[in-house]
Design a protein around this motif. Structure first.
Motif, PDB file in Angstrom:
ATOM      1  N   ARG A 266       1.908-160.298  35.386  1.00  0.00           N
ATOM      2  CA  ARG A 266       1.379-159.091  35.426  1.00  0.00           C
ATOM      3  C   ARG A 266       0.906-158.726  36.930  1.00  0.00           C
ATOM      4  O   ARG A 266       1.047-157.750  37.659  1.00  0.00           O
ATOM      5  CB  ARG A 266       0.678-158.669  34.622  1.00  0.00           C
ATOM      6  N   TRP A 267      -0.037-159.626  37.312  1.00  0.00           N
ATOM      7  CA  TRP A 267      -0.864-159.732  38.342  1.00  0.00           C
ATOM      8  C   TRP A 267       0.275-159.590  39.951  1.00  0.00           C
ATOM      9  O   TRP A 267       0.097-158.501  40.485  1.00  0.00           O
ATOM     10  CB  TRP A 267      -1.639-160.904  38.595  1.00  0.00           C
ATOM     11  N   ALA A 268       1.395-160.516  39.910  1.00  0.00           N
ATOM     12  CA  ALA A 268       2.298-160.230  40.798  1.00  0.00           C
ATOM     13  C   ALA A 268       2.918-159.182  40.638  1.00  0.00           C
ATOM     14  O   ALA A 268       3.343-158.354  42.025  1.00  0.00           O
ATOM     15  CB  ALA A 268       2.997-161.531  41.018  1.00  0.00           C
ATOM     16  N   ILE A 269       3.447-158.413  39.749  1.00  0.00           N
ATOM     17  CA  ILE A 269       4.028-157.277  39.705  1.00  0.00           C
ATOM     18  C   ILE A 269       3.162-155.840  39.695  1.00  0.00           C
ATOM     19  O   ILE A 269       3.786-154.665  39.331  1.00  0.00           O
ATOM     20  CB  ILE A 269       4.996-157.091  38.604  1.00  0.00           C
ATOM     21  N   ALA A 270       1.874-156.003  40.021  1.00  0.00           N
ATOM     22  CA  ALA A 270       0.899-154.880  39.750  1.00  0.00           C
ATOM     23  C   ALA A 270       1.632-153.674  40.791  1.00  0.00           C
ATOM     24  O   ALA A 270       1.306-152.723  40.359  1.00  0.00           O
ATOM     25  CB  ALA A 270      -0.481-155.096  40.350  1.00  0.00           C
ATOM     26  N   ASP A 271       2.353-153.970  41.763  1.00  0.00           N
ATOM     27  CA  ASP A 271       2.865-152.912  42.777  1.00  0.00           C
ATOM     28  C   ASP A 271       4.292-152.879  42.497  1.00  0.00           C
ATOM     29  O   ASP A 271       5.021-152.136  43.268  1.00  0.00           O
ATOM     30  CB  ASP A 271       2.406-153.113  44.053  1.00  0.00           C
TER      31      ASP A 271
END
Length: 147
Positions: A139-144
Motif C-alpha cells: 500500500r505504501w509503495a502504490i500510494a501514487d
C-alpha cells in the motif's frame, strides 16, 4: 517509520541452520586439511560464511519511511527509494520487491524478515503478522498508483 523484525521461530530456524552449517563445515575442513593442507582454506571460508550467517541473523529487519524501503537481509543491506519501486509481492511465501535503478536496470530482492520462503510446514495461519506488514509495504509503495 514502520519496522518489522522476524518472529522467534525464524530466529530459531536460522540459528539451527547456521550452527549445523558451521559444524559440518568444520568437520569437512578438518578432514580435507588432514589429506591436503591447501584444500582446508576453502573450508575456512565456508566456516566464515556460517559465522556471518549466524551473526547477521540477529539484525535482519525491514522498515520503510516516507522516502525509502530499507531491507537488512542475511548478507546485504539495501535502501530502495520509494519512487524506484515497481512491484511488491505481498505473499509471505515469496515476499519480494522489484525496483528499477537509475540506469534502467530492473532488480529484485527478497524481504527476508517477512518471508517464510519454502518452509511449507509453517501453517499459513501463523503468517498473518508477516502478511499484514507486506500488505502495508505494498500500500505504501502504490500510494501514487505506480505498482
Amino acid at each position: 517509520m514502520r519496522e518489522f523484525r522476524p518472529p522467534t521461530r525464524w530466529h530459531v530456524i536460522n540459528i539451527v541452520g547456521a550452527a549445523s552449517y558451521i559444524f559440518a563445515s568444520t568437520w569437512l575442513t578438518l578432514y580435507a586439511a588432514s589429506h591436503s593442507p591447501g584444500s582446508g582454506l576453502f573450508g575456512v571460508l565456508a566456516i566464515g560464511l556460517g559465522i556471518v550467517w549466524l551473526v547477521r541473523g540477529f539484525v535482519v529487519r525491514a522498515s520503510f519511511d516516507e522516502e525509502a524501503l530499507c531491507l537488512r537481509n542475511l548478507f546485504r543491506t539495501l535502501r530502495i527509494p520509494r519512487r524506484q519501486i515497481t512491484a511488491v509481492d505481498a505473499d509471505p511465501r515469496a515476499a519480494r520487491v522489484w525496483w528499477t535503478k537509475n540506469s534502467g536496470r530492473r532488480c529484485f530482492a527478497t524481504i527476508t524478515a517477512a518471508g517464510s520462503g519454502t518452509l511449507r510446514w509453517i501453517p499459513t495461519s501463523t503468517l498473518e503478522h508477516e502478511r499484514d506488514f507486506l500488505d502495508s509495504v505494498k500500500r505504501w509503495a502504490i500510494a501514487d498508483e505506480r505498482v
